[in-house]
Design a protein around this motif. Structure first.
Motif, PDB file in Angstrom:
ATOM      1  N   ARG A 223       0.829  -1.192   0.000  1.00  0.00           N
ATOM      2  CA  ARG A 223       0.000   0.000   0.000  1.00  0.00           C
ATOM      3  C   ARG A 223       0.879   1.264   0.000  1.00  0.00           C
ATOM      4  NH1 ARG A 223      -4.758  -0.046   2.674  1.00  0.00           N
ATOM      5  NH2 ARG A 223      -5.400  -1.932   1.636  1.00  0.00           N
ATOM      6  N   GLY A 224       0.412   2.248  -0.660  1.00  0.00           N
ATOM      7  CA  GLY A 224       1.126   3.522  -0.641  1.00  0.00           C
ATOM      8  C   GLY A 224       2.122   3.666  -1.779  1.00  0.00           C
ATOM      9  N   GLU A 227       0.913   5.550  -4.889  1.00  0.00           N
ATOM     10  CA  GLU A 227       0.842   7.001  -4.680  1.00  0.00           C
ATOM     11  C   GLU A 227       2.206   7.667  -4.775  1.00  0.00           C
ATOM     12  OE1 GLU A 227      -2.765   7.264  -1.518  1.00  0.00           O
ATOM     13  OE2 GLU A 227      -1.623   9.053  -1.988  1.00  0.00           O
ATOM     14  N   PHE A 252      -4.732   2.173 -14.991  1.00  0.00           N
ATOM     15  CA  PHE A 252      -3.869   2.850 -14.027  1.00  0.00           C
ATOM     16  C   PHE A 252      -3.915   4.365 -14.203  1.00  0.00           C
ATOM     17  CE2 PHE A 252      -1.679  -1.299 -13.519  1.00  0.00           C
ATOM     18  CZ  PHE A 252      -1.822  -1.373 -12.152  1.00  0.00           C
ATOM     19  N   ALA A 255      -6.882   5.590 -12.439  1.00  0.00           N
ATOM     20  CA  ALA A 255      -6.690   5.528 -10.979  1.00  0.00           C
ATOM     21  C   ALA A 255      -5.782   6.653 -10.491  1.00  0.00           C
ATOM     22  CB  ALA A 255      -6.108   4.174 -10.596  1.00  0.00           C
ATOM     23  N   HIS A 257      -5.464   9.530 -11.579  1.00  0.00           N
ATOM     24  CA  HIS A 257      -6.132  10.829 -11.547  1.00  0.00           C
ATOM     25  C   HIS A 257      -6.977  11.035 -10.309  1.00  0.00           C
ATOM     26  CE1 HIS A 257      -4.811  11.248 -15.712  1.00  0.00           C
ATOM     27  NE2 HIS A 257      -4.887  12.520 -15.436  1.00  0.00           N
ATOM     28  N   LEU A 258      -7.220   9.959  -9.569  1.00  0.00           N
ATOM     29  CA  LEU A 258      -7.977  10.084  -8.331  1.00  0.00           C
ATOM     30  C   LEU A 258      -7.092  10.527  -7.173  1.00  0.00           C
ATOM     31  CD1 LEU A 258     -10.201   6.904  -8.640  1.00  0.00           C
ATOM     32  CD2 LEU A 258     -10.942   9.264  -8.873  1.00  0.00           C
ATOM     33  N   PHE A 259      -5.790  10.473  -7.392  1.00  0.00           N
ATOM     34  CA  PHE A 259      -4.881  10.886  -6.331  1.00  0.00           C
ATOM     35  C   PHE A 259      -4.694  12.395  -6.338  1.00  0.00           C
ATOM     36  CE2 PHE A 259      -3.203   6.437  -6.817  1.00  0.00           C
ATOM     37  CZ  PHE A 259      -3.664   6.010  -5.591  1.00  0.00           C
ATOM     38  N   PRO A 260      -4.332  12.935  -5.185  1.00  0.00           N
ATOM     39  CA  PRO A 260      -4.120  14.392  -5.125  1.00  0.00           C
ATOM     40  C   PRO A 260      -2.921  14.817  -5.967  1.00  0.00           C
ATOM     41  CG  PRO A 260      -3.490  13.332  -3.064  1.00  0.00           C
ATOM     42  CD  PRO A 260      -4.161  12.291  -3.880  1.00  0.00           C
ATOM     43  N   ALA A 261      -2.902  16.065  -6.350  1.00  0.00           N
ATOM     44  CA  ALA A 261      -1.788  16.617  -7.128  1.00  0.00           C
ATOM     45  C   ALA A 261      -0.513  16.509  -6.305  1.00  0.00           C
ATOM     46  CB  ALA A 261      -2.066  18.076  -7.463  1.00  0.00           C
ATOM     47  N   LYS A 262       0.599  16.314  -6.987  1.00  0.00           N
ATOM     48  CA  LYS A 262       1.884  16.184  -6.305  1.00  0.00           C
ATOM     49  C   LYS A 262       2.502  17.556  -6.076  1.00  0.00           C
ATOM     50  CE  LYS A 262       3.109  11.519  -7.315  1.00  0.00           C
ATOM     51  NZ  LYS A 262       4.249  10.691  -6.964  1.00  0.00           N
TER      52      LYS A 262
ATOM     53  N   LEU B 218     -11.170  16.145  -5.126  1.00  0.00           N
ATOM     54  CA  LEU B 218     -10.319  15.062  -4.640  1.00  0.00           C
ATOM     55  C   LEU B 218      -8.941  15.555  -4.256  1.00  0.00           C
ATOM     56  CD1 LEU B 218     -11.246  12.706  -7.534  1.00  0.00           C
ATOM     57  CD2 LEU B 218     -11.866  12.328  -5.163  1.00  0.00           C
ATOM     58  N   GLN B 219      -8.598  16.669  -4.816  1.00  0.00           N
ATOM     59  CA  GLN B 219      -7.237  17.167  -4.647  1.00  0.00           C
ATOM     60  C   GLN B 219      -6.939  17.553  -3.206  1.00  0.00           C
ATOM     61  OE1 GLN B 219      -5.266  16.965  -7.306  1.00  0.00           O
ATOM     62  NE2 GLN B 219      -7.002  16.198  -8.472  1.00  0.00           N
ATOM     63  N   ILE B 221      -7.775  16.077  -0.445  1.00  0.00           N
ATOM     64  CA  ILE B 221      -7.580  14.990   0.515  1.00  0.00           C
ATOM     65  C   ILE B 221      -6.119  14.564   0.539  1.00  0.00           C
ATOM     66  CG2 ILE B 221      -7.992  12.965  -0.986  1.00  0.00           C
ATOM     67  CD1 ILE B 221      -9.893  13.351   2.228  1.00  0.00           C
ATOM     68  N   ARG B 223      -2.707  12.399   0.748  1.00  0.00           N
ATOM     69  CA  ARG B 223      -2.300  11.120   0.188  1.00  0.00           C
ATOM     70  C   ARG B 223      -2.392  10.019   1.251  1.00  0.00           C
ATOM     71  NH1 ARG B 223       1.686  11.003  -3.582  1.00  0.00           N
ATOM     72  NH2 ARG B 223       0.601  12.540  -4.819  1.00  0.00           N
ATOM     73  N   GLU B 227      -6.503   4.964   0.755  1.00  0.00           N
ATOM     74  CA  GLU B 227      -6.105   3.581   1.019  1.00  0.00           C
ATOM     75  C   GLU B 227      -6.508   3.104   2.405  1.00  0.00           C
ATOM     76  OE1 GLU B 227      -2.013   3.374  -1.493  1.00  0.00           O
ATOM     77  OE2 GLU B 227      -2.548   1.704  -0.204  1.00  0.00           O
ATOM     78  N   LEU B 258      -8.016  -1.301  -7.358  1.00  0.00           N
ATOM     79  CA  LEU B 258      -6.601  -1.293  -7.730  1.00  0.00           C
ATOM     80  C   LEU B 258      -5.700  -1.413  -6.510  1.00  0.00           C
ATOM     81  CD1 LEU B 258      -6.608   1.442 -10.482  1.00  0.00           C
ATOM     82  CD2 LEU B 258      -6.340  -1.000 -10.820  1.00  0.00           C
ATOM     83  N   PRO B 260      -4.310  -3.030  -2.910  1.00  0.00           N
ATOM     84  CA  PRO B 260      -4.136  -4.399  -2.423  1.00  0.00           C
ATOM     85  C   PRO B 260      -5.231  -4.789  -1.426  1.00  0.00           C
ATOM     86  CG  PRO B 260      -2.488  -2.932  -1.473  1.00  0.00           C
ATOM     87  CD  PRO B 260      -3.194  -2.153  -2.517  1.00  0.00           C
TER      88      PRO B 260
END
Lengths: 363, 363
Positions: A223-224, A227, A252, A255, A257-262, B218-219, B221, B223, B227, B258, B260
């Motif tokens: 996990r993680g 990200e 992928f 998926a 795109h569901l994560f927050p901006a870096k 979503l942005q 939340i 990181r 999960e 996606l 685990p």
């Protein structure tokens, strides 16, 4: 001074002594000179590294990897002297569960880079090898072509150590390789343990290698990790696999795109490649170049390296403080008792911590 | 003894003294008795809590929240006496960025639960409130109905503290609420900081509240939070939003697959709900019941609680070891110097750590 017995008449005589041997024999002198050659001074090591001498580099890494406490000071000297000459590279972390083809990918990718005139060092972080006895990169024959390439340097992972120890050695090996002129550092790790966080904290770019499949192959990754990835590359996109790999890529991509901006301002990418046909290999390098261009222009690249340095300093301190506490002979027994009591709700976790801390600081 | 001046002829006379006042006045006695009533003994507090007395509960929480070091021992006594009576509840963590409607959701969800005969305690972890001065749950009027419900207990977040401090207080407040008979504990947090990891480490079930939208929402939340979620609930699925909420649900459901598999054996769920129409609220509770049924049958539920207790004990120790190190007067200056040197590649992070540790342990 010899006594001249013959000049004396007294009964008290001394026989003439034998020739006193040389205090330092020629043989010993030669041995010591030989020894000095085997153990070059830190200055010799540094000079060798800076001139790109691979033997000096390997010796310095062995010194850094040594668990002999007396080597620590010399290792620190070498590292600190190399530091001003290091830091001019791109550091790439590559992870993926066993079976995704990391070795063949690194071989193909590394060859492509040396073909571009790059100098490539390949290292590995794999603390699990102490348990499995199966070190990644341990078998250099898995990178047959790259190992013969004079612009590539492959160093198997240090073994027999804790994650903290392995991480430290890898971190310092990066410095040495950079000082020796390697401009592209690849650090391989298996995506199943804690080592990814460690590797993520020492690289500029983090690449997650995957293969297409029924979805089950995703389960093995910790996990993680998804990200952390700056790029997800679907390997083995050749033959019958191409269509499936493209599907996985789309999945992928959605998926990610569901994560927050870096913080880097970088949007993670997905692509496919084949270590056999070499399709997609240049694209991976192009992605990394785009990434470094962006993050150098917004200064994130340099800020992150500073943060990583400070992270490793603080992390080392924290680890050492814990080691000192938990290895304290009086703490150990008390800890086991309190762990049990806390698990059984006989004492609050905070009250138990207080008891242990009072014992430690009053020691 | 009174001097009888009238019997003396001398010029040296003393006037008759006034009546000496009682050393302890009746008023003071009453005040002290009153004070004792205000400061009940730990036994009185425990008895009060165990009989479900809300005043005793609130007083005990205030004691636990006190930063006065002299209250610590008494707080530990109360907590340890409550522990055998605690632990019989389901602990639910709820997170989501500001604007997803956490308060209205908790109000609707809490009312639904008390309607089922549950006793619901609502707590909050919000260390950011010390900076923003805007504590979540601070304004109880945002849960107008629930606050009037005699089977609900709402406690605003403790403020003016570090995350470690806030987490400890919340963790111990859970114990007190459970001992007082609350069988459903809801812990609210804002999904933007480190507090989620803390909350995740003290609850059985972690719920991520979201709303539908263009993806931008979503942005916010942090990181890793997605999960951690055992369920993602799309709130505000009412009126024109229903269709969009269902789309978002599908999207998240795909993304969750996606990740685990969870150690709990539980597959995270996605659903929609409306705190206004109350659609989907019973489903959230149904999901939590399914979760507890599964994890109690495979023992994960109980094992996780034991692990959480041990986690908090070790975490408290680690925090305290760091605090002791970094607050050491000689370390502070040396640390700043080394942090700078390390950032500028003048010294290796490990060599710098070694210097600091040697200073600390030789102190």
């Amino acid at each position: 001074m010899k006594l001249k017995n013959q000049d004396k008449k007294s009964a008290l005589t001394e026989n003439q002594g034998i020739e006193r041997p040389e205090i330092i024999s020629a043989v010993s002198v030669e041995q010591i000179q030989q020894f000095r050659k085997i153990q070059p001074s830190s200055e010799e090591l540094v000079n060798g590294i800076l001139s790109g001498n691979i033997t000096a580099l390997s010796r310095a890494i062995t010194l850094v990897e040594s668990t002999n406490i007396s080597h620590l000071e010399k290792a620190n000297e070498v590292i600190n002297a190399c530091l001003p000459h290091a830091n001019k590279s791109v550091r790439i972390g590559i992870t993926g569960v066993p079976g995704v083809g990391k070795s063949t990918f690194i071989e193909a990718f590394g060859k492509y880079l040396t073909g571009l005139g790059k100098k490539v060092a390949v290292l590995a972080v794999d603390p699990s090898s102490t348990i499995s006895h199966g070190s990644i990169l341990g078998d250099k024959t898995r990178m047959e072509e790259l190992v013969k390439d004079k612009n590539a340097y492959i160093r198997p992972s240090a073994s027999g150590e804790t994650l903290g120890g392995v991480a430290r050695k890898t971190r310092e090996t990066i410095t040495l390789c950079e000082a020796a002129g390697f401009d592209t550092i690849i650090i391989e790790t298996v995506g199943v343990g804690q080592s990814e966080t460690a590797v993520h904290s020492m690289v500029d770019f983090f690449l997650l290698l995957k293969i297409s499949g029924a979805g089950d192959e995703l389960q093995g990754i910790k996990r993680g990790i998804m990200e952390m990835a700056d790029a997800i590359v679907i390997n083995k996109a050749d033959g019958d696999n191409v269509r499936k790999a493209n599907l996985a890529k789309t999945e992928f991509n959605r998926a990610l795109h569901l994560f927050p901006a870096k913080k880097s301002g970088w949007t993670p990418t997905t692509s496919t490649c084949s270590a056999i046909t070499h399709d997609g290999i240049p694209d991976v390098w192009k992605t990394i170049c785009d990434f470094t261009e962006l993050t150098k222009s917004n200064n994130y690249f340099f800020e992150k390296r500073k943060e990583q340095n400070q992270y490793w300093m603080l992390e080392t301190i924290n680890e050492q403080l814990k080691t000192n506490f938990f290895n304290h002979p009086e703490i150990y027994k008390l800890l086991e008792e309190n762990k049990k009591a806390v698990a059984n709700d006989e004492i609050s976790p905070f009250a138990a911590a207080q008891i242990l801390l009072e014992k430690y600081f009053k020691k």
